[in-house]
Design an enzyme around this catalytic site. Structure first.
Site, PDB file in Angstrom:
ATOM      1  CB  THR A 169       7.697   3.209  -0.504  1.00  0.00           C
ATOM      2  OG1 THR A 169       8.101   2.093   0.299  1.00  0.00           O
ATOM      3  CG2 THR A 169       7.470   4.444   0.343  1.00  0.00           C
TER       4      THR A 169
ATOM      5  CE1 TYR B  61       1.063   0.753   4.351  1.00  0.00           C
ATOM      6  CE2 TYR B  61       0.467  -1.566   4.362  1.00  0.00           C
ATOM      7  CZ  TYR B  61       1.088  -0.497   4.959  1.00  0.00           C
ATOM      8  OH  TYR B  61       1.747  -0.649   6.149  1.00  0.00           O
TER       9      TYR B  61
ATOM     10  CD  GLU C  99       7.497  -2.553   4.487  1.00  0.00           C
ATOM     11  OE1 GLU C  99       7.559  -1.638   5.338  1.00  0.00           O
ATOM     12  OE2 GLU C  99       6.983  -2.386   3.371  1.00  0.00           O
TER      13      GLU C  99
END
Length: 117
Positions: free
Chosen positions: A10, A8, A73
């Site tokens: 980069t 959702y 992440e």
């Protein structure tokens, strides 16, 4: 390809980290109503809260690419309490997919009501 991943931020097409998904297979898009999107400045974060929907792109990835996404992440399955994001399964119209959920508190004023970052 063994895993579906719903992205959702980069990692979406046209954004700064999308090149990581160059070899992934694009499956399609969806709108997830079980998460809420927040603006964290240089990138967004989603929390597991109902919303009008967050727009995602779904990709099929292999184990190696999933591990690369985990590093991007800052997700460590052995240390979830200190990870910046958590990787959790969500239902998409394309099947069960991993999504990275932000693992820190956010202010309500940071909410992205459109669900699109």
């Amino acid at each position: 390809m063994k895993h579906l991943v719903a992205v959702y931020g980069t990692l979406k097409s046209g954004y700064s980290n999308h090149q990581l998904l160059d070899k992934a297979c694009y499956i399609g898009s969806d709108r997830l109503t079980g998460v809420t999107l927040y603006n964290l400045g240089p990138y967004p974060g989603a929390l597991p809260k109902p919303s009008d929907g967050v727009w995602v792109e779904v990709y099929a990835v292999d184990d190696q690419l999933l591990a690369m996404l985990d590093r991007l992440e800052d997700y460590d399955p052995r240390a979830e309490k200190t990870s910046l994001y958590l990787r959790k399964k969500v239902q998409t119209r394309h099947g069960q997919a991993w999504v990275y959920l932000y693992n820190r508190p956010v202010r309500s004023g940071q909410r992205i009501h459109s669900g699109n970052w």
